[in-house]
Enzyme design. Structure first.
Site, PDB file in Angstrom:
ATOM      1  N   LYS A  72       0.818  -1.209   0.000  1.00  0.00           N
ATOM      2  CA  LYS A  72       0.000   0.000   0.000  1.00  0.00           C
ATOM      3  C   LYS A  72       0.853   1.260   0.000  1.00  0.00           C
ATOM      4  CE  LYS A  72      -4.319  -1.796   1.843  1.00  0.00           C
ATOM      5  NZ  LYS A  72      -5.317  -1.742   2.924  1.00  0.00           N
ATOM      6  N   LYS A  84      -5.867 -12.513  -7.873  1.00  0.00           N
ATOM      7  CA  LYS A  84      -7.103 -12.616  -7.116  1.00  0.00           C
ATOM      8  C   LYS A  84      -8.088 -11.528  -7.571  1.00  0.00           C
ATOM      9  CE  LYS A  84      -8.691 -11.986  -2.401  1.00  0.00           C
ATOM     10  NZ  LYS A  84      -8.386 -11.671  -1.019  1.00  0.00           N
ATOM     11  N   LYS A 111     -11.604  -5.913  -5.145  1.00  0.00           N
ATOM     12  CA  LYS A 111     -12.586  -4.840  -5.253  1.00  0.00           C
ATOM     13  C   LYS A 111     -11.947  -3.544  -5.712  1.00  0.00           C
ATOM     14  CE  LYS A 111     -12.745  -4.731  -0.196  1.00  0.00           C
ATOM     15  NZ  LYS A 111     -13.380  -4.048   0.886  1.00  0.00           N
TER      16      LYS A 111
END
Ligand code: TRP
Length: 332
Positions: free
Chosen positions: A114, A196, A199
């Site tokens: 992040k 994966k 969202k």
């Protein structure tokens, strides 16, 4: 009667949830709620570690709760609440911060990822994310935490912090175990089946959002990346795209992968993709309808959240007060 074990999980109210969130965590919760005392939170305090649009965060919080219920999580059986409604989370997080080393937080995989993705805003909260998550889990004397692989390291650190505190004083926290979803539950991106389904993926065509309407769902499946060859066979090594579609189909129908393969023996990729799209769209429609109905009944949802916050706070404050006593906070 044997005491039920305690299960804790949470989802951040960010972006739009995908069928990966449904097949993974939420669908699992529906069966787990019968065997455990469950706490399910909306992790809005975690959400603000990256910038959010306030009005959207507020709205998504209700949407997530409505979605839990629409999917079959029963607010009578489970404690469903919003993280920021229970101040003990922030309070325990502060104490646990003093039992966590800066170096170990700097080494966390998600923090490093992040930090790269949000280089303009590497804030203290982002680094503290795992400690807040440890506070979430440890406040409830949690036995098990159902998580995906991406959260494994966070559960490990929660265990370390719990043990560290217990060793420094006396047993205070239950040391939680991670509970991994059964195999076959992993859903990958339709455009990049090595990744994966997320969202927050860059290409929205790779993710099926729980809010996608029928046409969108079918269009995205029609465009899904497949592999060379023409056989509909499960082989993640050489046929990542087709295998992912088979996993989705089997998760949505409850059939085994072998049964799914048999359903499409001799069929072409085009028919297969359409069938998977229709299966998913048919399953999502009633959930979306129920979610919309619940969102229109704000009084009901707020009632669920009020009672959830009260029940959660009662459990959490018991642990917090033990912690305050052990560390020597003067209590009145
Ligand atoms: N970090 C989790 C995620 O992004 C959400 C979360 C917050 C969580 N607190 C938790 C999950 C406690 C399990 C237990 O998916």
């Amino acid at each position: 009667m044997e005491e039920r074990k305690i299960l804790y999980s949470a989802i951040q109210p960010t972006n739009n949830l995908t069928i990966g969130n449904y097949i993974g965590p939420i669908k699992n919760w529906i069966s787990l709620q019968n065997d455990y005392n469950c706490f399910f939170a909306v992790a809005n305090m975690h959400a603000i570690t990256v910038r959010q649009v306030p009005a959207e965060l507020r709205q998504k919080t209700l949407e997530v709760i409505a979605l839990y219920i629409a999917c079959g999580v029963d607010p009578e059986k489970c404690v469903m609440y919003v993280q920021s409604h229970v101040p003990a989370h922030a309070e325990l997080c502060w104490v646990l911060n003093t039992f966590t080393y800066v170096g170990e937080m700097e080494r966390m995989t998600q923090f490093k990822d992040k930090s790269l993705r949000h280089a303009e805003n590497i804030n203290m909260g982002l680094m503290d994310y795992p400690v807040l998550m440890a506070a979430d889990i440890l406040l409830y004397q949690t036995d098990v935490v159902p998580v995906g692989l991406d959260q494994r390291q966070h559960v490990e650190i929660a265990r370390d912090i719990a043990q560290r505190f217990n060793n420094a004083f006396s047993p205070t926290f239950k040391v939680p175990e991670a509970l991994y979803a059964k195999i076959g539950a992993k859903i990958n991106d339709l455009q990049d089946p090595a990744k994966k389904m997320s969202k927050s993926a860059e290409n929205p065509n790779g993710s099926i959002f729980l809010s996608d309407d029928r046409d969108t769902v079918i269009r995205k499946f029609k465009r899904a990346v497949t592999d060379s060859g023409s056989e509909i066979k499960y082989d993640p090594e050489t046929k990542a795209g087709i295998s992912n579609l088979l996993s989705i189909y089997s998760a949505f129908t409850g059939k085994t992968v072998a049964e799914a393969e048999a359903d499409f023996a001799g069929k072409g990729y085009g028919d297969f993709k359409l069938a998977v799209g229709e299966t998913v769209a048919d399953k999502l429609f009633p959930i979306q309808k129920e979610q919309a109905r619940l969102l229109a009944d704000k009084a009901y949802l707020e009632g669920v959240l009020r009672s959830g916050a009260e029940r959660a706070a009662r459990a959490a404050n018991k642990t917090l007060s033990k912690v305050y006593k052990k560390i020597g906070f003067y209590q009145l």
